[in-house]
Every structure is written in structure tokens, then in C-alpha cells.
Write a protein that holds these residues in place. Structure first.
Motif, PDB file in Angstrom:
ATOM      1  N   VAL A  37     -47.352   1.412  19.235  1.00  0.00           N
ATOM      2  CA  VAL A  37     -46.400   1.392  18.116  1.00  0.00           C
ATOM      3  C   VAL A  37     -44.980   1.530  18.667  1.00  0.00           C
ATOM      4  CG1 VAL A  37     -48.061   2.298  16.452  1.00  0.00           C
ATOM      5  CG2 VAL A  37     -46.578   3.877  17.689  1.00  0.00           C
ATOM      6  N   HIS A  71     -41.736   2.848  19.872  1.00  0.00           N
ATOM      7  CA  HIS A  71     -41.399   4.167  20.405  1.00  0.00           C
ATOM      8  C   HIS A  71     -40.312   4.820  19.553  1.00  0.00           C
ATOM      9  CE1 HIS A  71     -39.926   7.197  23.193  1.00  0.00           C
ATOM     10  NE2 HIS A  71     -41.011   6.997  23.928  1.00  0.00           N
ATOM     11  N   GLY A  72     -40.422   6.126  19.353  1.00  0.00           N
ATOM     12  CA  GLY A  72     -39.423   6.859  18.586  1.00  0.00           C
ATOM     13  C   GLY A  72     -38.033   6.751  19.169  1.00  0.00           C
ATOM     14  N   PHE A  99     -39.026  10.857  11.487  1.00  0.00           N
ATOM     15  CA  PHE A  99     -39.908   9.706  11.629  1.00  0.00           C
ATOM     16  C   PHE A  99     -40.922   9.724  10.502  1.00  0.00           C
ATOM     17  CE2 PHE A  99     -38.467  10.951  15.869  1.00  0.00           C
ATOM     18  CZ  PHE A  99     -37.815   9.794  16.247  1.00  0.00           C
ATOM     19  N   GLN A 143     -44.791   3.898  11.070  1.00  0.00           N
ATOM     20  CA  GLN A 143     -44.975   3.227  12.351  1.00  0.00           C
ATOM     21  C   GLN A 143     -44.962   1.716  12.155  1.00  0.00           C
ATOM     22  OE1 GLN A 143     -48.752   4.755  13.688  1.00  0.00           O
ATOM     23  NE2 GLN A 143     -47.809   6.558  14.578  1.00  0.00           N
ATOM     24  N   ARG A 199     -45.971  -1.974  14.568  1.00  0.00           N
ATOM     25  CA  ARG A 199     -46.510  -2.569  15.789  1.00  0.00           C
ATOM     26  C   ARG A 199     -45.915  -3.932  16.085  1.00  0.00           C
ATOM     27  NH1 ARG A 199     -51.012   0.111  17.453  1.00  0.00           N
ATOM     28  NH2 ARG A 199     -51.908   1.572  15.982  1.00  0.00           N
ATOM     29  N   LEU A 224     -39.453   3.632   8.107  1.00  0.00           N
ATOM     30  CA  LEU A 224     -39.980   4.130   9.379  1.00  0.00           C
ATOM     31  C   LEU A 224     -39.259   5.368   9.879  1.00  0.00           C
ATOM     32  CD1 LEU A 224     -40.389   0.715  11.224  1.00  0.00           C
ATOM     33  CD2 LEU A 224     -42.041   1.915   9.766  1.00  0.00           C
TER      34      LEU A 224
END
Length: 143
Positions: free
Chosen positions: A45, A47-48, A84, A87, A89, A122
Motif C-alpha cells: 500500500v 507508504h505513509g 492516516f 489505504q 494500492r 486516505l
């Protein structure tokens, strides 16, 4: 779409992440970024850190619009609180930043990142930014 940066070359970080400034006006900005493999973490997923980078970047743009040709405004990030919430992808991410208020040298910004295709929220942020010398004024400074 015209070049919203008026000929200013993209930063190395912009080239690394692959985002594009898609809207820029007084008090608001929008970035778009197609997700690819370089943005994903080990779980597959986004990345933060990528989401935080988008939030920080769009926040800075939202308070540095300069309507005067050949001049710029710059800020530095003083603080950025990030949450956050979802997510992604794949697809395209949209980051939107909005001026919230502040004084002559320090201003507050709220920002969010959404998945363009689903509208899913997100991440969000609240940040404080300080104008670099000369950037406090709409006229900005020379490049």
C-alpha cells in the motif's frame, strides 16, 4: 494544461515522487500523483511517508501563490500533524491544501489526500508554516 509554476523547473523531490501541481490559486492548491511501485511499502500500500509528503507539499503551495510573473513566495514547515485514515494500492491520489488563517509571517493550513477514483479519504493534516523573508507579501521575491 498550462505550467502552473510558470517555467520554474520541477524540484528533485517532485521528480522522485511524480506529483503534478494541478490547481494553484490564492489560498488553495491541488496536487495529483499516479500511484506506482515506488510509492508502495512492504504491505503493498502507499507508504505513509508518501502521503505525508503530499500533505506537506500541497500545504506549502496553498499559501505561496504569487500572481506576479517572475516572482515567488516560499515557506518552511514549522509543524505538521497527520492522521492516516485509509489505504491505496493503485490509481491516482489527489492532495488538496487550504489556507486556514494566521498572521503576517506564520499561517495555518488544512490538507487532505483522497483516492481520485473512489473518493476515499486516505490522510489529513493540519500544519503551521512560516514565510521566508520577503514572501509575507503577495508580491513575493525574485526567483
Amino acid at each position: 494544461m498550462s505550467d502552473l509554476l510558470n517555467g520554474e523547473p520541477p524540484s528533485g523531490y517532485q521528480e522522485l515522487l511524480g506529483y503534478r501541481l494541478s490547481r494553484w490559486e490564492e489560498g488553495a492548491a491541488e496536487l495529483t500523483m499516479p500511484v506506482d511501485a515506488r510509492h508502495l511499502n512492504r504491505a503493498g500500500v502507499v507508504h505513509g511517508g508518501v502521503l505525508t509528503s503530499l500533505l506537506d507539499t500541497v500545504s506549502g503551495f496553498s499559501v505561496t501563490f504569487c500572481p506576479h510573473e517572475g516572482r515567488v513566495r516560499r515557506v518552511v514547515t514549522l509543524s505538521l500533524s497527520t492522521s492516516f485514515l485509509g489505504q491505496a494500492r493503485d490509481g491516482t491520489l489527489i492532495a488538496i491544501g487550504r489556507f486556514r488563517g494566521g498572521g503576517r509571517k506564520i499561517v495555518g493550513v488544512a490538507a487532505e489526500v483522497r483516492h481520485a477514483e473512489t473518493g476515499a479519504l486516505l490522510a489529513t493534516s493540519e500544519g503551521m508554516f512560516k514565510y521566508r523573508p520577503g514572501s509575507e507579501n503577495r508580491e513575493g521575491t525574485e526567483r
